[in-house]
Structures are given as structure tokens and as C-alpha cells.
Design an enzyme around this catalytic site. Structure first.
Site, PDB file in Angstrom:
ATOM      1  N   CYS A 134     113.055 149.742  81.972  1.00  0.00           N
ATOM      2  CA  CYS A 134     114.238 150.158  82.742  1.00  0.00           C
ATOM      3  C   CYS A 134     115.501 149.495  82.191  1.00  0.00           C
ATOM      4  CB  CYS A 134     114.044 149.812  84.218  1.00  0.00           C
ATOM      5  SG  CYS A 134     115.452 150.305  85.235  1.00  0.00           S
ATOM      6  N   CYS A 137     118.051 148.475  84.915  1.00  0.00           N
ATOM      7  CA  CYS A 137     117.641 147.284  85.673  1.00  0.00           C
ATOM      8  C   CYS A 137     117.841 146.020  84.826  1.00  0.00           C
ATOM      9  CB  CYS A 137     116.165 147.349  86.066  1.00  0.00           C
ATOM     10  SG  CYS A 137     115.591 148.948  86.610  1.00  0.00           S
ATOM     11  N   ASP A 138     117.417 146.062  83.573  1.00  0.00           N
ATOM     12  CA  ASP A 138     117.301 144.831  82.784  1.00  0.00           C
ATOM     13  C   ASP A 138     118.284 144.720  81.605  1.00  0.00           C
ATOM     14  OD1 ASP A 138     115.180 144.099  84.424  1.00  0.00           O
ATOM     15  OD2 ASP A 138     113.714 145.135  83.175  1.00  0.00           O
TER      16      ASP A 138
END
Ligand code: FAD
Ligand code: NAP
Length: 314
Positions: A134, A137-138
Site C-alpha cells: 500500500c 499507507c506507507d
């Protein structure tokens, strides 16, 4: 109370089914979603192919208003994982993760799909410690640093473009020399200066230390190994269908499936079991798009309304 319809999964398919069943007159409809509604598109950094939605928006932005729209028409949301759906006579039983059950006259399932692991050495060991599926997300953890992206489909290329805006350099590692992604996305990749294409190559090993990933070894078609020193590796190598809730106690599936584990449906989203409809990424020949998942949800809902009406009034 027996539900008129149980909706399993709260992605674009499940939410649209929720909107159409409740607005179409079914009284007791509950959507069972184990997390926040919205589905996998909420992990996407940008969506530019949902009709009528222009400008740069994230998947999260797109999905934010959907639950509220459904709740206005009476859809209930149970935040719980469904372990299994079974059927006896005309009644479905929803077996929930909290150990309780609910019964329903009809079921619309849209549990979508989940990112697949690529299967190279160190991938599982470093998952969540430098290996990710992701970028939204990261990606921020690697601001100003170099990262590697694995895959050659739409997800890999779109997320590589997103990461290229945050990171100093993106190595795009793909096992062939042509991409399955949309041609205009490939063009954008080729025009992005800080993306280096590492083609005809597969990841061989991700390695690191107690702090996380420090590098990735890739092997090309000639067997040559290249060492790429990166703290982050993003894998986008496709998805597996989430069909676990259809597996019965004896290990068989509740309805007919194909060899890839996708639910076989007709054009009305009907499965081989009366009253059970399958939608979105988990059904055969799914285009795997938000718009088509939403379309499936609407089709299934209209069918579920007719099914329940006939069942209870005939
Ligand atoms: P999903 O979105 O997968 O939703 C399924 C839901 O079911 C999830 O919320 C999950 O938590 C829930 N669930 C699963 N199992 C259970 C259970 N047992 N109990 C309770 N709840 C459960 N499509 C586009 O059209 N345009 C794009 O630009 C685009 N970009 C993408 C970028 C990324 C990074 C990804 C991953 C996908 C992208 N897609 C895009 C594809 C799109 O997201 C999917 O096709 C779409 O979300 C499928 O919707 P769905 O409702 O079938 O399933
Ligand atoms: P995908 O299309 O299945 O692509 C997976 C990629 O990973 C392929 O390039 C594949 O290589 C590669 N791959 C698979 N296994 C591998 C392994 N073990 N090691 C190394 N590489 C591996 O998956 P996706 O990109 O996630 O897309 C899924 C679906 O969602 C598609 O239908 C896609 O069109 C859709 N989607 C659409 C959009 C959009 O419309 N903008 C955005 C995202 C996703 P090969 O090419 O050699 O097979």
C-alpha cells in the site's frame, strides 16, 4: 428478526447493493463489513476513471460519502467479520466472528479481493517492516528515499507514479519487457525521470536487519543478480479473491465456483444457489473496477428485491 437481505462486504459493490436494496423497499438490510466501509480502493492514491468525478482525488475521498448515503435509506452496518454463509431450506445463516449468527432471506456477497504475495525470499519476514502492498499507507515513510516497486499491472504502475512524487527514485521491477497496464499509464511512467525500469527481472530476495529492509536482489532472464539498496519494497502482483465465507463445514463451496476460486454468476449476478448473489471483484469475468463493482451491486439488489418479494408473497 430475519433479515430481508444480508450484504457481506462494504466495498463499492456492497455499498451500492445497500443503497439499492433499502431505497428499493427492503425493510431489514444489514451490511456486514469487518472494517471501515469503502473497500480496497480506499488504499489508492488517485482515481481518475470513476465517471463524473474529475480532479485529483484519492480512493478514500471517493468512498467517504457512500456509507452515509446508504444509511439515509435505512441500511444498517454491522462491523464484524463474517466467517461463513450457509443455507438450509429457504433461510441463509450468517456465521459471525463474534460467535453469533443471523438469518436472512437473501444474501448479496461482495467480499472483493486482497493483495497477493509475490513469493520471494524475505517477503513475509519483512512484511510491514519495509515490504508493503500500500503506497498511500506507507509511501510517506520513504519520503526523499529510494524504493522498489514490483509488478507490471495498473496498480504497480499507478502506485509507482505516486511514489515517484514522494521518493527520490523508484526502481520499477517487472518480469517481462511489456506491461499489462493501460497504455497512457505506461507513457506517464516512461516520461517520469526518477523512475528506472528494471525489466525482465524478478525479485530474488529482500534483505535487511533488525530495523527493516536494506536492499533487494533481483534476477534477470540471464540469471544475473543485481543488488538494489532500498529501504522500501512495494509489491503489486495481483489479487486473490476473498471467497472464504462461502466454504462450508465439509470443505465444499456453498455455490458453484470456477477453478480460480471466483463465483460463477449469470448476468443478473445470480449464483447457483437461489437467493445468493455475488458481486464485484469476486465474481467471474470481473473487470475489477469501482464502477463495475458498483454496477454489480445495483443489479444484484434489484434481483434480491424480486426474489424476496416472490419468496414471501407467493
Ligand atoms: P472490495 O473493494 O475489495 O471490498 C470488499 C470489502 O469486503 C472490503 O471492505 C473488506 O473489508 C470486506 N470483507 C472481506 N471479507 C469480509 C468478511 N469475511 N466479512 C466482512 N467483510 C469482509 N478500480 C478503478 O476503477 N479505478 C482505479 O483507479 C483503481 N485503482 C486501484 C488501486 C489500488 C491500489 C487497488 C488495490 C485497486 C484499484 N482499483 C481501481 C480496483 C477497485 O478498487 C476494485 O475493483 C473494487 O474496489 C472492487 O470492489 P468490491 O466491492 O468488489 O470489493
Ligand atoms: P494484475 O493486472 O494481475 O497485474 C499483476 C502484475 O504483477 C503483472 O504485471 C504480473 O506480471 C506481475 N506478477 C504477478 N505475479 C508475480 C510474481 N510472483 N512476481 C513478479 N511479478 C508478478 O494486478 P493489478 O495491477 O493489481 O490489477 C488488478 C485489476 O485491477 C486489473 O484488472 C486492473 O486493470 C484493475 N485496476 C485498474 C486500475 C485502473 O483502472 N486505473 C487501477 C488498478 C487496478 P505479468 O504481466 O507478466 O503477468
Amino acid at each position: 428478526m430475519i433479515l430481508d437481505c444480508a450484504i457481506i462486504g462494504g466495498g463499492p459493490a456492497g455499498l451500492t447493493a445497500g443503497l439499492y436494496t433499502t431505497r428499493g423497499g427492503l425493510e431489514n438490510v444489514t451490511m456486514f463489513e469487518k472494517g471501515m466501509p469503502g473497500g480496497q480502493i480506499t488504499s489508492s492514491s488517485e482515481i481518475e476513471n470513476y465517471p463524473g468525478v474529475t480532479g485529483e482525488i484519492t480512493g478514500m475521498d471517493l468512498m467517504m460519502p457512500w456509507p452515509e448515503q446508504c444509511q439515509k435509506f435505512g441500511l444498517k452496518h454491522a462491523m464484524v467479520e463474517v466467517l461463513r454463509v450457509s443455507k438450509e431450506g429457504n433461510l441463509f445463516t450468517i456465521h459471525k466472528g463474534d460467535g453469533t449468527t443471523e438469518q436472512a432471506h437473501s444474501v448479496i456477497i461482495g467480499t472483493g479481493s486482497s493483495p497477493r504475495r509475490a513469493g520471494f525470499k524475505g517477503e513475509n519476514e519483512f512484511f510491514g517492516r519495509g515490504v508493503s502492498t500500500c503506497a498511500t499507507c506507507d509511501g510517506f515513510f520513504y519520503k526523499g528515499k529510494e524504493v522498489a516497486v514490483i509488478g507490471g499491472g495498473d496498480t504497480a504502475l499507478e502506485e509507482a507514479l505516486y511514489l515517484a512524487k514522494l521518493c527520490s527514485k523508484v526502481y520499477l521491477v517487472h518480469r517481462r519487457d511489456s506491461f499489462r497496464s493501460a497504455p497512457n499509464t505506461v507513457e506517464r511512467i516512461k516520461k517520469t525521470e526518477n523512475i528506472e525500469l528494471v525489466l525482465n527481472s524478478v525479485p530474488d530476495e529482500v534483505y535487511g536487519d533488525a530495523m527493516g529492509v536494506t536492499g533487494l536482489k533481483v534476477k534477470n532472464n540471464n540469471g544475473e543478480i543485481r543488488d538494489i539498496a532500498v529501504p522500501g519494497v512495494f509489491t503489486f502482483v495481483g489479487n486473490d479473491v476473498n471467497n472464504q465465507t462461502l466454504i462450508q463445514e465439509d470443505g465444499t463451496f456453498l455455490c458453484e465456483m470456477n477453478a480460480s476460486g471466483e463465483v460463477i454468476v449469470d448476468i443478473s449476478m445470480k449464483t447457483s444457489v437461489p437467493g445468493l448473489f455475488a458481486t464485484g471483484d469476486m465474481r467471474i469475468a470481473a473487470p475489477k473496477q469501482v464502477v463495475s463493482a458498483a454496477g454489480d451491486g445495483a443489479v444484484a439488489a434489484l434481483q434480491a428485491i424480486s426474489y424476496v418479494d416472490e419468496l414471501l408473497n407467493d
